[in-house]
Write a protein that holds these residues in place. Structure first.
Motif, short mmCIF file in Angstrom:
data_model
loop_
_atom_site.label_atom_id
_atom_site.label_comp_id
_atom_site.label_asym_id
_atom_site.label_seq_id
_atom_site.Cartn_x
_atom_site.Cartn_y
_atom_site.Cartn_z
N ASP A 129 -54.83 105.10 -11.30
CA ASP A 129 -53.51 105.02 -10.64
C ASP A 129 -53.41 103.75 -9.81
N THR B 201 -48.25 96.00 -11.88
CA THR B 201 -49.65 95.96 -12.36
C THR B 201 -50.09 94.49 -12.45
N TRP C 50 -52.31 95.71 -24.31
CA TRP C 50 -52.87 96.96 -24.83
C TRP C 50 -54.34 97.12 -24.43
N ILE D 246 -54.38 98.55 -21.01
CA ILE D 246 -54.07 99.99 -20.99
C ILE D 246 -55.32 100.79 -21.36
N PRO E 65 -46.34 104.41 -12.71
CA PRO E 65 -46.54 105.30 -13.87
C PRO E 65 -46.83 104.54 -15.16
N GLU E 66 -46.30 103.32 -15.29
CA GLU E 66 -46.50 102.52 -16.52
C GLU E 66 -47.09 101.17 -16.14
N LEU E 67 -47.75 100.54 -17.12
CA LEU E 67 -48.25 99.18 -16.86
C LEU E 67 -47.04 98.22 -16.88
N GLY E 68 -46.84 97.49 -15.79
CA GLY E 68 -45.64 96.62 -15.72
C GLY E 68 -45.79 95.52 -14.69
N ARG F 103 -53.04 100.70 -12.20
CA ARG F 103 -51.75 100.63 -12.89
C ARG F 103 -50.64 100.33 -11.90
N ASN G 234 -57.25 103.35 -18.85
CA ASN G 234 -57.46 104.75 -19.25
C ASN G 234 -58.95 105.12 -19.23
#
Ligand code: HEM
Length: 286
Positions: free
Chosen positions: A219, A231, A198, A201, A225-228, A222, A205
């Motif tokens: 972009d 990343t 978190w 993230i 599209p999502e933190l995964g 990351r 941001n």
């Protein structure tokens, strides 16, 4: 030892009358005494062994001329008033070296995968010999390095060391600061626990709110599209390959300029004015 005693007796210059070893034709004094004992092979080997490190250094030095650089670096003159605040740069360097060494050992056990990262860190902390100690040094060391780099920057700012001719070293320093902060940011995600997930993230941001480049930057960080998984892989590559390489190169340039330009005197130390020449009329002509 007198040089004379090295020359065989028949080749020696005859002594002048009244000098030398007594009566004409008499054997020189050193030939009358027993010759000194030759050292044993073991003793001579011991002597050679003592010289070996110096010999190796001399061998390397003849081929690299490194001592010129090292003596310039280690025995350089420092201005009057140099004090403990001048050690903050070296302290930052030491913190970086600690991070590099402990990081190498952590990389031997860490797995940069979303399913295994957390478990590999638990394994380091609970099972690996001295694992918790090395991990702790790396984790706390990152904060130490950030604190030291800010203190060092403060010292150079308040002592006016950013001014001519050291502007370039200040600019290199700013890049070093950004790289160090990026190092701390990318490292924070690696344990892949709730907090690091978190916090990353939030950090990504915040980067996204920057003007013009912000959205591209977030972009890029990351990597989707999502933190995964991508990343984590990207942060790991940046953290252990890209930034350490750049840091080493830039620290090299930074230290080169420190040695080349010397350090700034503290602002409260006045430059000594060259003494004005006396008018010739007042010179005592005695
Ligand atoms: C990895 C980070 C850094 C390392 C290892 C490092 C190392 C050093 C060392 C060893 C010195 C010479 C001794 C001293 O003054 O402390 C020095 C000088 C200097 N550093 Fe850094 N530094 C770093 C970051 C920075 C930053 C962030 C800045 C500023 C933005 C900076 C600006 C300077 C300047 C201007 C000097 C010249 C000081 C003078 O002439 O008195 N450095 N640095």
């Amino acid at each position: 030892m007198k040089l004379d005693s090295l020359i065989p007796a028949p080749l020696r210059k005859p002594a002048k009358p009244g000098e030398g070893n007594g009566a004409k034709g008499a054997a020189p004094a050193d030939l009358k005494t027993a010759p000194p004992q030759r050292p044993s092979d073991a003793a001579r080997l011991g002597e050679r062994a003592k010289e070996a490190p110096v010999d190796v250094l001399a061998w390397v030095d003849q081929r690299t001329a490194a001592t010129g650089f090292l003596t310039g670096m280690l025995f350089r003159k420092v201005p009057k008033g140099t004090n403990w605040f001048y050690t903050l740069g070296s302290a930052t360097l030491f913190a970086f070296i600690v991070q590099a060494v402990t990081g190498v050992f952590l990389a031997m056990y860490y797995t940069p995968s979303v399913t295994q990262a957390y478990a590999s860190i638990s394994h380091i902390n609970n099972d690996v010999f001295l694992g918790a100690f090395v991990h702790g040094m790396h984790k706390w060391g990152s904060s130490v390095m950030v604190i030291l780099i800010f203190l060092h920057m403060g010292r150079t700012f308040f002592f006016g060391a950013y001014k001519y001719p050291r502007e370039l070293n200040w600019v290199i320093g700013v890049v070093l600061l950004i790289l160090t902060m990026t190092m701390a940011f990318t490292g924070y995600l690696l344990p892949f626990d709730q907090r690091s997930f978190w916090a990353s993230i939030v950090g990504i941001n915040i980067n996204g709110t920057g003007p013009i480049v912000g959205p591209y930057l977030s972009d890029f960080l990351r990597a989707g599209p999502e933190l995964g998984a991508t990343t984590l892989a990207r942060f790991y590559a940046i953290h252990m390959l890209l930034i350490p390489g750049a840091l080493i190169a830039l620290i090299g340039a930074h230290l080169y300029l420190v040695v080349k330009l010397g350090t700034t005197a503290p602002p409260w130390v006045r430059a000594e004015r060259p003494k004005a020449a006396k008018p010739t009329s007042s010179v005592d002509a005695r």
